[in-house]
Design a protein around this motif. Structure first.
Motif, short mmCIF file in Angstrom:
data_model
loop_
_atom_site.label_atom_id
_atom_site.label_comp_id
_atom_site.label_asym_id
_atom_site.label_seq_id
_atom_site.Cartn_x
_atom_site.Cartn_y
_atom_site.Cartn_z
N GLY A 118 8.05 27.67 -15.51
CA GLY A 118 9.10 27.69 -16.42
C GLY A 118 8.91 28.07 -17.72
O GLY A 118 9.67 28.15 -18.59
N TRP A 119 7.89 29.22 -17.88
CA TRP A 119 7.50 29.69 -19.12
C TRP A 119 8.86 30.85 -19.22
O TRP A 119 9.03 31.86 -18.39
N GLN A 120 9.36 31.10 -20.46
CA GLN A 120 10.24 32.25 -20.88
C GLN A 120 9.87 32.75 -22.08
O GLN A 120 9.80 32.21 -23.29
N ASP A 139 2.55 28.67 -26.10
CA ASP A 139 3.43 27.90 -25.22
C ASP A 139 2.43 27.78 -23.76
O ASP A 139 2.81 26.65 -23.10
N LEU A 140 2.37 29.07 -23.06
CA LEU A 140 1.75 29.15 -21.98
C LEU A 140 0.54 28.31 -21.71
O LEU A 140 0.45 27.73 -20.62
N HIS A 141 -0.22 28.44 -22.75
CA HIS A 141 -1.44 27.56 -22.81
C HIS A 141 -1.25 26.10 -22.64
O HIS A 141 -1.97 25.21 -21.81
N LEU A 142 -0.32 25.50 -23.30
CA LEU A 142 0.07 24.31 -23.11
C LEU A 142 0.80 23.56 -21.85
O LEU A 142 0.17 22.86 -21.40
N ARG A 143 1.54 24.72 -21.33
CA ARG A 143 1.89 24.54 -19.93
C ARG A 143 0.87 24.48 -18.86
O ARG A 143 0.65 23.62 -18.06
N ALA A 144 0.07 25.40 -19.06
CA ALA A 144 -1.22 25.33 -18.28
C ALA A 144 -2.05 24.24 -18.31
O ALA A 144 -2.77 24.02 -17.45
#
Length: 343
Positions: A319-321, A231-236
């Motif tokens: 906004g990563w959780q 998920d963090l990869h996609l946000r980044a």
């Protein structure tokens, strides 16, 4: 509607598999790099999730970090690259260059191909190993910190991650200007397995569930769920604010091996009856290290060292959780049992 294509390197790996799955679920087309075309069937089987129609949205490109062949074709037509692939040994290599050279040269090989292809942004999977080794801090480690490759006793793996990430930033500031770079630095990655291929973190949980080692060295690990790393990869990849930034990925405070063991016992009940909880004194680990390869892996400058890290930047900026660490550990154990991998 034309879908944007994302190249994910090292497609058969633990993190890459979850990145591919997250991209497909988000509607992207994915091109996965594999060292061998024979791995494609296993990759498609691992991604066979109920309700997900992969169809022709998943392509495979054959390329190896140690060779130029195939990378231009792999990157052609891609809007983004998630460079997840990295060499990783389960035991220390006899020659540290066997680990360092593929990590650094492979990263530059992928970045150059992405630049030639006109890719907008590359997200590099680095590691906490490039952040928090070689020196001690009283505060939690964050994205300002770097592992010192020249630190005495530093193992080959953190050295390789630090040098590879440094090389990536130097490329972005020079030859790669015009192409954006973001970096994700996860701690120990746990969570559900998509196949029977084990990463070092999942091997740690498997060993504990099988009663190995019989007593625990005083080592600390950060924990994060592989689904949250994806998920963090996609946000980044898509957030404009992420360009030119590093992001630590960690779920809460670091845990000792004993705390990890106790979390497994609490969550898996009788299935975790073999998990050891007794702690070895540091002097005994060093003494046994003269005769045991396993003890030598523990008898590092990290033994007995308390440390921590924060993911406040990823949470605030993107906004990563992340899930709680215990949930990631239990998901690892559950999938190991489901796949029949616990002896």
């Amino acid at each position: 509607m034309t879908r944007e294509t994302v190249l994910v390197t090292g497609g058969s790996g633990f993190v890459a598999g979850h990145c591919i799955l997250a991209l497909l679920q988000a509607g992207y087309a994915v091109r996965a790099s594999l060292r061998s075309p024979e791995r494609e069937a296993a990759l498609r089987a691992a991604l066979a999730v109920p309700g997900l129609d992969i169809g022709e949205r998943l392509q495979v490109a054959v390329a190896d970090l140690l060779a130029d062949d195939g990378w231009d074709q792999a990157a052609a037509g891609c809007s983004f690259v998630l460079h997840v692939a990295s060499p990783l040994f389960t035991a220390a290599p006899k020659n540290e260059e066997d680990l360092i050279r593929p990590a650094r040269e492979g990263t530059l090989r992928v970045l150059r191909a992405a630049c030639r292809a006109g890719v907008r942004r590359v997200v590099l999977t680095s590691s906490f190993a490039a952040v928090g080794y070689g020196r001690s801090l009283r505060r939690p480690y964050d994205e300002r910190d770097w592992t010192d490759p020249a630190a005495p006793g530093l193992a080959a793996y953190p050295k390789s991650k630090a040098l590879a990430e440094r090389a990536a930033w130097e490329f972005a500031d020079g030859e790669g200007q015009g192409m954006e770079l973001a970096v994700v630095n996860p701690v120990g990655i746990f969570g559900p397995l998509l196949s029977s291929d084990l990463s070092p973190s999942t091997m740690l949980v498997k060993g504990l569930l099988e009663g190995r080692p019989p007593a625990l060295p005083q080592l600390m690990f950060g924990v994060v769920d592989v689904r949250d790393v994806a998920d963090l990869h996609l946000r980044a990849m898509v957030d404009p604010a992420a360009a030119g930034e590093r992001f630590l990925a960690v779920a809460g405070d670091f845990m000792t091996m004993q705390e990890i063991a106790l979390a497994l016992k609490a969550g898996l009940a009788e299935r975790a009856h073999r998990v050891p909880t007794r702690v070895l004194p540091n002097w005994l680990v060093h003494a046994v290290a003269r005769f045991s390869a396993t003890a030598r892996l523990a008898a590092t400058p990290e033994l007995g060292r308390r440390k921590n890290a924060t993911s406040a930047k990823a949470q605030t900026m993107l906004g990563w959780q992340p899930r709680p660490a215990a949930e990631a550990l239990l998901a690892t154990g559950e999938s190991l049992f489901r796949l029949g991998l616990v002896k």
